[in-house]
Design an enzyme around this catalytic site. Structure first.
Site, PDB file in Angstrom:
ATOM      1  N   HIS A  94      -5.953  -0.247  -1.278  1.00  0.00           N
ATOM      2  CA  HIS A  94      -6.566  -1.447  -0.720  1.00  0.00           C
ATOM      3  C   HIS A  94      -6.745  -1.362   0.798  1.00  0.00           C
ATOM      4  O   HIS A  94      -6.670  -0.283   1.376  1.00  0.00           O
ATOM      5  CB  HIS A  94      -5.786  -2.679  -1.134  1.00  0.00           C
ATOM      6  CG  HIS A  94      -5.429  -2.657  -2.591  1.00  0.00           C
ATOM      7  ND1 HIS A  94      -6.363  -2.769  -3.591  1.00  0.00           N
ATOM      8  CD2 HIS A  94      -4.237  -2.478  -3.209  1.00  0.00           C
ATOM      9  CE1 HIS A  94      -5.763  -2.671  -4.770  1.00  0.00           C
ATOM     10  NE2 HIS A  94      -4.475  -2.488  -4.565  1.00  0.00           N
ATOM     11  N   GLU A  96       0.390  -6.251  -0.127  1.00  0.00           N
ATOM     12  CA  GLU A  96       0.470  -4.891  -0.661  1.00  0.00           C
ATOM     13  C   GLU A  96      -0.200  -3.897   0.281  1.00  0.00           C
ATOM     14  O   GLU A  96       0.271  -2.769   0.453  1.00  0.00           O
ATOM     15  CB  GLU A  96      -0.207  -4.841  -2.026  1.00  0.00           C
ATOM     16  CG  GLU A  96      -0.208  -3.462  -2.641  1.00  0.00           C
ATOM     17  CD  GLU A  96      -1.069  -3.373  -3.860  1.00  0.00           C
ATOM     18  OE1 GLU A  96      -1.125  -2.284  -4.456  1.00  0.00           O
ATOM     19  OE2 GLU A  96      -1.699  -4.384  -4.223  1.00  0.00           O
ATOM     20  N   HIS A 106       0.635   2.386  -4.137  1.00  0.00           N
ATOM     21  CA  HIS A 106       0.406   0.982  -4.506  1.00  0.00           C
ATOM     22  C   HIS A 106       1.733   0.272  -4.761  1.00  0.00           C
ATOM     23  O   HIS A 106       2.800   0.880  -4.758  1.00  0.00           O
ATOM     24  CB  HIS A 106      -0.439   0.899  -5.771  1.00  0.00           C
ATOM     25  CG  HIS A 106      -1.878   1.235  -5.561  1.00  0.00           C
ATOM     26  ND1 HIS A 106      -2.819   0.308  -5.170  1.00  0.00           N
ATOM     27  CD2 HIS A 106      -2.545   2.411  -5.679  1.00  0.00           C
ATOM     28  CE1 HIS A 106      -4.002   0.889  -5.063  1.00  0.00           C
ATOM     29  NE2 HIS A 106      -3.858   2.174  -5.364  1.00  0.00           N
ATOM     30  N   GLU A 144       2.967   3.253  -8.371  1.00  0.00           N
ATOM     31  CA  GLU A 144       3.261   1.829  -8.244  1.00  0.00           C
ATOM     32  C   GLU A 144       4.748   1.733  -7.911  1.00  0.00           C
ATOM     33  O   GLU A 144       5.610   1.919  -8.763  1.00  0.00           O
ATOM     34  CB  GLU A 144       2.959   1.094  -9.551  1.00  0.00           C
ATOM     35  CG  GLU A 144       1.498   1.077  -9.954  1.00  0.00           C
ATOM     36  CD  GLU A 144       0.689   0.056  -9.189  1.00  0.00           C
ATOM     37  OE1 GLU A 144       1.270  -0.604  -8.309  1.00  0.00           O
ATOM     38  OE2 GLU A 144      -0.508  -0.080  -9.465  1.00  0.00           O
TER      39      GLU A 144
END
Length: 304
Positions: free
Chosen positions: A94, A131, A186, A268
């Site tokens: 992101h 995040e 992430h 993750e």
């Protein structure tokens, strides 16, 4: 959070298995624990960026022109070490600016097997820690650790562009660099009570512009090594809600994996929406451990 182009997968029932990490995955990598400055996926995601090459203004993803990937800001030659001659691309999931560019990130891009949003905003903790901030911080720490071993490290963005890059461009950066390994960082955004980390591996995909046949096996090797080292260094357990307690999950709907021609995985690191995981993800000391765990897995994979 939600990974760059993640769509929450349909839960898959099945027996819960014990972690399947290889012995190599649990091997201790010789890494320094030095921290670095700086400040993350599975439900909707967010992401940070990479440092651009000097003299390259960050182009807008909407221009259709790929931006220059970020190289290390460190001055002078890299130290020689066990990873000298190796190239690693780190993809901070992101971008903090995505929330201000919803039109651009909602535009559709080709992911090989269909079309999907350019990117997403990512998730955040209940206290508002994004995040995208998490992923950028861990990615910068990871860059430092790998450079200390002599690796050439490229970030897909380093907070140097207003939004993006789109998921297809993120894949192209790793391909263009002919990276020996690519890791997308992430943090998830699942329900409270869902805890732990997981590593996402590319499925066998062939269609459109996607063909992962050559990277499925090496990506699994890379992912298993990262998962094993992540357990050892951080003390975190594999996800209790994805991957059947193995810490591994295979996906065929992520453009960042589908379009990659070099070994690539997503990590993750935890669930930002769970208070216990969030306490770890917002702690700088734990983020250094996360970077060490990922770096150890990458190092073990590249030195095999």
């Amino acid at each position: 959070m939600r990974n760059e182009d993640f769509v929450p997968p349909t839960p898959r029932p099945g027996p819960r298995l014990r972690p399947v990490f290889t012995a190599a995955a649990l091997a201790c990598a010789c890494l320094t624990a030095a921290g670095c400055a700086g400040d993350g996926g599975r439900s909707p995601s967010a992401g940070p960026g990479a440092a651009s090459r000097p003299g390259s203004p960050p182009p807008s993803p909407s221009s259709g022109q790929p931006s220059a990937p970020a190289t290390s800001p460190a001055a002078g030659p890299l130290p020689r070490g066990p990873l000298t001659g190796r190239t690693v691309v780190i993809d901070p999931g992101h971008n903090p600016g995505n929330r201000d560019h919803t039109r651009e990130i909602n535009s559709q891009v080709d992911i090989g097997t269909g079309r999907k949003e350019c990117d997403t905003t990512g998730t955040a903790t209940d206290s508002g820690y994004a995040e995208a901030r998490f992923t950028l911080d861990v990615s910068r720490r990871l860059r430092t650790l790998l450079e200390e071993q002599g690796a050439e490290v490229v970030l897909t963005q380093d907070g140097d562009r207003p939004f993006g890059p789109c998921v297809d461009e993120r894949a192209r950066i790793g391909n263009k660099e002919r990276a020996d390994a690519v890791v997308s960082v992430h943090a998830d955004g699942s329900a409270t009570g869902n805890r732990g980390f997981h590593v996402i591996l590319p499925a066998a995909v062939h269609g459109g512009g996607a063909d992962t046949a050559k990277i499925v096996a090496p990506s699994r090797d890379l992912g298993e090594r990262i998962a094993g080292n992540f357990v050892r260094v951080t003390g975190s357990a594999p996800s209790n809600y994805i991957g059947g307690d193995t810490g591994l999950d295979t996906r065929d709907d992520l453009g960042g994996l589908n379009l990659s021609t070099v070994p690539k995985v997503f990590v993750e690191c935890g669930n930002m929406r769970d208070p216990e995981d969030a306490a770890l993800l917002t702690d700088a000391g734990w983020r250094q451990k996360a970077a060490l765990g990922i770096a150890g897995g990458i190092s073990g994979y590249l030195k095999k």
